[in-house]
Design an enzyme around this catalytic site. Structure first.
Site, PDB file in Angstrom:
ATOM      1  N   TYR A  86      -1.134  15.050  -1.625  1.00  0.00           N
ATOM      2  CA  TYR A  86      -1.814  15.603  -2.801  1.00  0.00           C
ATOM      3  C   TYR A  86      -2.633  16.837  -2.450  1.00  0.00           C
ATOM      4  CZ  TYR A  86      -0.883  10.679  -3.563  1.00  0.00           C
ATOM      5  OH  TYR A  86      -0.291   9.449  -3.584  1.00  0.00           O
ATOM      6  N   TYR A 138      -1.742   2.112 -10.440  1.00  0.00           N
ATOM      7  CA  TYR A 138      -1.094   2.968  -9.438  1.00  0.00           C
ATOM      8  C   TYR A 138      -0.010   2.165  -8.730  1.00  0.00           C
ATOM      9  CZ  TYR A 138       0.088   5.853  -5.521  1.00  0.00           C
ATOM     10  OH  TYR A 138       0.813   6.583  -4.608  1.00  0.00           O
ATOM     11  N   ASP A 160       2.205  -6.253  -8.328  1.00  0.00           N
ATOM     12  CA  ASP A 160       2.193  -5.334  -7.188  1.00  0.00           C
ATOM     13  C   ASP A 160       1.003  -5.713  -6.305  1.00  0.00           C
ATOM     14  OD1 ASP A 160       1.937  -3.291  -5.374  1.00  0.00           O
ATOM     15  OD2 ASP A 160       2.288  -1.677  -6.809  1.00  0.00           O
ATOM     16  N   LYS A 199       1.746  -1.978   2.815  1.00  0.00           N
ATOM     17  CA  LYS A 199       0.486  -1.620   3.461  1.00  0.00           C
ATOM     18  C   LYS A 199       0.117  -2.541   4.638  1.00  0.00           C
ATOM     19  CE  LYS A 199      -1.312   1.615   0.240  1.00  0.00           C
ATOM     20  NZ  LYS A 199      -1.216   1.775  -1.192  1.00  0.00           N
TER      21      LYS A 199
HETATM   22  C1  LIG Z   1      -0.083   2.399  -1.944  1.00  0.00           C
HETATM   23  C2  LIG Z   1       0.461   1.657  -3.095  1.00  0.00           C
HETATM   24  C3  LIG Z   1       1.805   1.792  -3.476  1.00  0.00           C
HETATM   25  C4  LIG Z   1       2.746   2.762  -2.818  1.00  0.00           C
HETATM   26  O1  LIG Z   1       2.974   2.483  -1.471  1.00  0.00           O
HETATM   27  P1  LIG Z   1       3.530   3.633  -0.483  1.00  0.00           P
HETATM   28  O2  LIG Z   1       3.781   2.905   0.789  1.00  0.00           O
HETATM   29  O3  LIG Z   1       2.452   4.669  -0.397  1.00  0.00           O
HETATM   30  O4  LIG Z   1       4.775   4.175  -1.108  1.00  0.00           O
HETATM   31  C5  LIG Z   1       2.253   1.017  -4.530  1.00  0.00           C
HETATM   32  N1  LIG Z   1       1.444   0.165  -5.174  1.00  0.00           N
HETATM   33  C6  LIG Z   1       0.148   0.004  -4.830  1.00  0.00           C
HETATM   34  C7  LIG Z   1      -0.699  -0.987  -5.566  1.00  0.00           C
HETATM   35  C8  LIG Z   1      -0.393   0.756  -3.795  1.00  0.00           C
HETATM   36  O5  LIG Z   1      -1.685   0.617  -3.475  1.00  0.00           O
END
Ligand SMILES: *Cc1c(COP(=O)(O)O)cnc(C)c1O
Length: 427
Positions: free
Chosen positions: A21, A149, A250, A279
């Site tokens: 970004y 997000y 997610d 992550k």
């Molecule tokens: C970071 C994140 C993503 C995307 O993951 P990347 O490995 O950066 O592609 C998707 N959903 C959530 C909730 C996130 O925090």
């Protein structure tokens, strides 16, 4: 071992390399890292700073963890990669077994993806395929909440907050989905049915076209660092069942203990149909994510077709070995006391900021501390201030937040909070 950078390196970097970004002529400095150990990053000039960000949620066990390093070295000496089309291997099977075991009960099937965004893409495709293979071609939309997000690829972006995700910049590229306001009931507030009425109305009128609801359970992360009531989430699950719509959680940011539960959906005792993790899955040592689902979803798709996704680096053995080691560390259960302790210390350490004129709200959940400012911070000013005070914090907009590695000591955590408050007091 240190990787010192020369002036030439830094000049080259500023002209030729994009950062997240950012523009190539950004005034926000980038800081060269030459080593990382435990919770500390060593900079090119020899300074050590405490990482308050866990490198964007993932370094839960800290840097250079001996068990993590050892597991990866052993896998390197065995083999680092092999295609997953038609082949399989022990690290993938071990990891899938651990994931199925750790996640709530009906979750049974694992799709390995190479990043969080890709895991979300797969989740969306999985949800649509679930209906298509049953002959229902009308359920093609996602229903989601503002302030979310889900990643930066186009499918994932299309369900991110339309303003924060800058949908207007990408009109024509992004598929259009349905949005309702973010969950109105905050984490500690008593939930009542009026909080969910807009979502319920949306489902009622649109469910015939909705394949799935996608939501970050309990904590909306990079879209706003907002904590909402588990009772709200519980109602989302009930309404999805009532209107015959799949539910995607997610857990890429919230998974693996960050909110005080192993998975955030456990605050509400709900289980999604499809779930993404990433992550901290590998403790941040390799890029790897996964899309998990119930047997109902995988069985339905498999009866009449196949999942239409298959990345080159799917189930990369080195990444799977890192994830196995990371999940073994989580399996000791030590994270529980660590996160509870961090939560307590964040309350003590960050609450003083709540009294500042510039601060709108301080909120804490698990090992996440958020200071919401009244005005957006000026990155090129505030970023060097943090580094000069010996800490690594990366705010966005009005949100200054930390989520340190679980292994942080009380002293380092107290220092992190104290220096953070010091910088906030000066702006
Ligand atoms: C970071 C994140 C993503 C995307 O993951 P990347 O490995 O950066 O592609 C998707 N959903 C959530 C909730 C996130 O925090």
């Amino acid at each position: 071992m240190h990787n010192l950078l020369s002036t030439g390196d830094l000049e080259f970097e500023s002209r030729h390399i994009w950062h997240p970004y950012n523009s190539t002529n950004s005034k926000v400095p980038v800081f060269p890292v030459t080593a990382a150990n435990g919770v500390k990053l060593t900079l090119n000039d020899g300074r050590e700073i405490i990482d308050g960000m866990s490198s964007w949620w993932c370094m839960a066990h800290g840097y250079n963890h001996p068990q993590m390093n050892q597991a990866m070295k052993a896998q390197i000496d065995t083999f680092s990669h092999v295609m997953f089309g038609g082949l399989t291997h022990k690290p993938a099977i071990d990891l899938a077994r651990k994931l199925v075991e750790m996640t709530p009960e009906p979750i049974q099937t694992v799709f390995f993806a190479d990043s969080g965004s890709v895991a979300v893409e797969v989740a969306i495709k999985m949800a649509m395929q679930y209906w298509v293979v049953q002959g229902n071609t009308r359920k093609t939309k996602m229903l989601t909440f503002r302030g979310g997000y889900y990643g930066d690829t186009t499918g994932a972006m299309s369900v991110c907050d339309p303003v924060g995700g800058m949908h207007s910049m990408f009109t024509g590229l992004l598929p259009e989905h349905h949005f309702v306001p973010r969950p109105a009931c905050k984490f500690d507030e008593p939930f009542d049915e009026s909080h969910i009425s807009e979502f319920k109305n949306a489902l009622e009128s649109m469910h015939e076209n909705v394949a799935a609801v996608i939501i970050e359970p309990v904590v909306q992360g990079a879209g706003g660092m907002y904590f909402y009531s588990p009772d709200f989430l519980k109602r989302v699950r009930e309404l999805c069942d009532e209107y015959n719509v799949l539910l995607i959680h997610d857990e890429i940011a919230t998974g693996f203990g960050r909110t005080g539960k192993l998975f955030a959906c456990e605050h509400a005792n709900t289980v999604p149909d499809i779930m993404t993790v990433g992550k901290a899955l590998t403790g941040g040592y390799m890029t790897l994510a996964a899309t998990l689902c119930t047997e109902k979803v995988s069985g339905t798709i498999s009866e009449n077709g196949a999942i239409m996704h298959g990345p080159t680096f799917m189930a990369n053995p080195l990444a799977c070995a890192a994830a196995c080691a990371s999940l073994d560390i989580f399996a000791t259960g030590e994270w529980k006391a660590q996160v509870a302790n961090i939560e307590q210390k964040l309350r003590d350490g960050l609450m003083p900021c709540a009294g500042f004129d510039t601060v709108a709200e301080v909120r804490i959940l698990g090992a996440i501390g958020v200071i919401e400012m009244k005005e957006p911070v000026v990155m090129e000013e505030i970023q060097p201030m943090f580094v000069d005070e010996g800490i690594w914090v990366r705010p966005f907009g009005k949100l200054v937040y930390i989520m340190p590695p679980y292994i942080i000591s009380d002293d380092d955590l107290a220092f992190l909070c104290q220096q953070l408050c010091k910088v906030i007091s000066r702006i």
